[in-house]
Design a protein around this motif. Structure first.
Motif, PDB file in Angstrom:
ATOM      1  N   HIS A   8      -3.367   8.321  -8.806  1.00 51.59           N
ATOM      2  CA  HIS A   8      -3.669   8.215  -7.383  1.00 51.59           C
ATOM      3  C   HIS A   8      -4.937   7.393  -7.175  1.00 51.59           C
ATOM      4  N   LEU A   9      -4.808   6.293  -6.447  1.00 46.23           N
ATOM      5  CA  LEU A   9      -5.948   5.456  -6.072  1.00 46.23           C
ATOM      6  C   LEU A   9      -6.156   5.639  -4.568  1.00 46.23           C
ATOM      7  N   PRO A  10      -7.109   6.489  -4.175  1.00 54.77           N
ATOM      8  CA  PRO A  10      -7.160   6.975  -2.789  1.00 54.77           C
ATOM      9  C   PRO A  10      -7.979   6.124  -1.827  1.00 54.77           C
ATOM     10  N   PHE A  11      -7.928   4.800  -1.982  1.00 58.20           N
ATOM     11  CA  PHE A  11      -8.764   3.936  -1.158  1.00 58.20           C
ATOM     12  C   PHE A  11      -7.909   3.083  -0.229  1.00 58.20           C
ATOM     13  N   ARG A  14      -8.360   1.266   6.216  1.00 59.07           N
ATOM     14  CA  ARG A  14      -8.488   2.214   7.323  1.00 59.07           C
ATOM     15  C   ARG A  14      -7.309   3.181   7.255  1.00 59.07           C
ATOM     16  N   LYS A  15      -7.502   4.345   7.829  1.00 64.67           N
ATOM     17  CA  LYS A  15      -6.455   5.363   7.819  1.00 64.67           C
ATOM     18  C   LYS A  15      -5.461   5.100   8.945  1.00 64.67           C
ATOM     19  N   VAL A  22      -4.287  12.202   0.924  1.00 61.78           N
ATOM     20  CA  VAL A  22      -5.721  12.203   0.636  1.00 61.78           C
ATOM     21  C   VAL A  22      -6.131  10.770   0.305  1.00 61.78           C
ATOM     22  N   SER A  23      -6.871  10.157   1.217  1.00 64.88           N
ATOM     23  CA  SER A  23      -7.341   8.789   1.010  1.00 64.88           C
ATOM     24  C   SER A  23      -8.636   8.596   1.779  1.00 64.88           C
ATOM     25  N   TYR A  65       3.650   5.448 -12.253  1.00 65.46           N
ATOM     26  CA  TYR A  65       3.637   5.137 -10.823  1.00 65.46           C
ATOM     27  C   TYR A  65       2.198   5.228 -10.339  1.00 65.46           C
ATOM     28  N   ILE A  66       1.714   4.153  -9.735  1.00 62.27           N
ATOM     29  CA  ILE A  66       0.343   4.106  -9.231  1.00 62.27           C
ATOM     30  C   ILE A  66       0.412   3.969  -7.719  1.00 62.27           C
ATOM     31  N   GLY A  67      -0.040   5.012  -7.014  1.00 61.87           N
ATOM     32  CA  GLY A  67       0.076   5.060  -5.567  1.00 61.87           C
ATOM     33  C   GLY A  67      -1.257   5.308  -4.892  1.00 61.87           C
ATOM     34  N   GLY A  68      -1.229   5.346  -3.567  1.00 55.41           N
ATOM     35  CA  GLY A  68      -2.471   5.503  -2.844  1.00 55.41           C
ATOM     36  C   GLY A  68      -2.287   6.198  -1.515  1.00 55.41           C
ATOM     37  N   GLY A  69      -3.202   5.855  -0.560  1.00 55.88           N
ATOM     38  CA  GLY A  69      -4.108   4.737  -0.489  1.00 55.88           C
ATOM     39  C   GLY A  69      -3.406   3.376  -0.595  1.00 55.88           C
ATOM     40  N   THR A  70      -4.240   2.406  -0.840  1.00 54.25           N
ATOM     41  CA  THR A  70      -3.768   1.044  -1.070  1.00 54.25           C
ATOM     42  C   THR A  70      -4.280   0.603  -2.427  1.00 54.25           C
TER      43      THR A  70
END
Length: 342
Positions: A8-11, A14-15, A22-23, A65-70
């Motif tokens: 999880h890359l939580p960046f 903008r939301k 969670v980001s 799998y690498i997700g986010g965020g962006t």
């Protein structure tokens, strides 16, 4: 041991008003670099926890799998540190399905070429819509032209496995607009489409607006018509409807997500990531500060953990399996649990 690996890359820049993941928006580069180092430490901690000290005992990835965020906001050096840690501690077999999520406006040719060279072979673009008004209302940072540009860059970098995410049931969207979105997506010739009905949690800005009567969604009948139309249209286009929200050309179903629906082991790394192994499920802390502190101290950042008893396992097998077109094998159920499902 074979397992799916989620990172999880939580960046994000903008939301979005409907997002309850969670980001964290507007994070500086230094924090992203610190997070990459923390992920590398967590990989090492889990390798030791799983007993992966000898080559023959190393965990073997079933999917990544690498997700986010962006995720594609991350600097290239952070990607290099993450992939180096994963390959150092776990077996990355040839042909591994390795997916990275991206927003159309956040990719460039250099990054995509580097991801492809590192072994990433599947790209999932968060398109959501092609309509300018719907994208603006939903807080998205791209235009329809950015989607075509991103797909072109991905193909130039060597990606032939492309997923596009779309949302139906957006405020102001009707069946005609949805049909146009599907047509635009199909014109880009993706191998996979994920179509999600908009669901709003009360903690999100749109969720609060809906509860207060300030936001109106398309009526249920209209949303049902959107879904029914998509099923028919994609079937004619050669897609297999293999899961409630997911459609793929033959051979391109998402192996990683199939692992979730089939209750296969998976390990989650990063803030708020969840894991499931050996009858246990656990979730990492959702606090970025706590995550960084725990990994610096050499501690696993687990916040919650539960043991899965037989009754829960049987229930999960049924409700997850019934999301799939193939459903639940009663014979496999009986072999696994020693009793009939009926």
């Amino acid at each position: 041991m074979r397992f799916g690996l989620y990172v999880h890359l939580p960046f994000c820049r903008r939301k979005c008003p409907y997002c309850d993941f969670v980001s964290f928006a507007g994070v500086k580069r230094g924090t992203m670099v610190a997070y990459a180092a923390a992920l590398a430490r967590e990989v090492s901690l889990w390798a030791a926890e799983l007993g992966a000290t000898a080559a023959q005992a190393r965990g073997r990835l079933r999917s990544l799998y690498i997700g986010g965020g962006t995720p594609t906001l991350w600097p290239l050096s952070c990607w290099q540190e993450l992939f180096s840690a994963i390959r150092r501690h776990f077996v990355w077999p040839d042909g591994l399905e390795a997916t990275v999520e991206a927003n159309p406006e956040s990719v460039d040719g250099t990054l995509l070429a580097a991801l492809r060279a590192a072994g990433v072979n599947r790209l999932s673009l968060g398109v959501q819509s092609f309509r300018k008004d719907l994208l603006a209302a939903a807080g998205r940072g791209h235009r329809a032209a950015d989607v075509a540009r991103a797909v072109g860059l991905a193909r130039a970098a060597g990606f032939d496995n492309l997923n596009l995410d779309l949302i139906y049931g957006l405020p102001g969207q009707d069946l005609a607009a949805w049909r146009a979105d599907l047509a635009a997506a199909l014109a880009l010739a993706p191998t996979h489409l994920s179509l999600y009905e908009l669901h709003l949690e009360p903690t999100t800005p749109w969720g609060r607006a809906k509860e207060e009567g300030r936001l109106t969604l398309p009526p249920e009948e209209e949303r049902a018509a959107m879904y029914t139309y998509a099923c028919r249209r994609l079937r004619r286009a050669g897609f297999v409807h293999y899961e409630i929200s997911n459609f793929a050309h033959p051979g391109y179903a998402c192996r990683h997500n199939l692992g979730y629906w089939k209750r296969r082991p998976y390990l989650g790394l990063g803030v708020a990531a969840s894991s499931f192994m050996a009858k246990r499920r656990w979730t990492n802390t959702s606090s970025l500060a706590d995550y960084l502190a725990a990994t610096r101290a050499g501690r696993l950042p687990v916040a919650e953990s539960e043991e899965i008893d037989a009754k829960t396992a049987m229930a999960e097998t049924m409700f997850l399996g019934l999301r799939l077109r193939r459903g639940v094998s009663l014979a496999a159920f009986a072999r696994t649990f020693g009793r009939s499902a009926t």
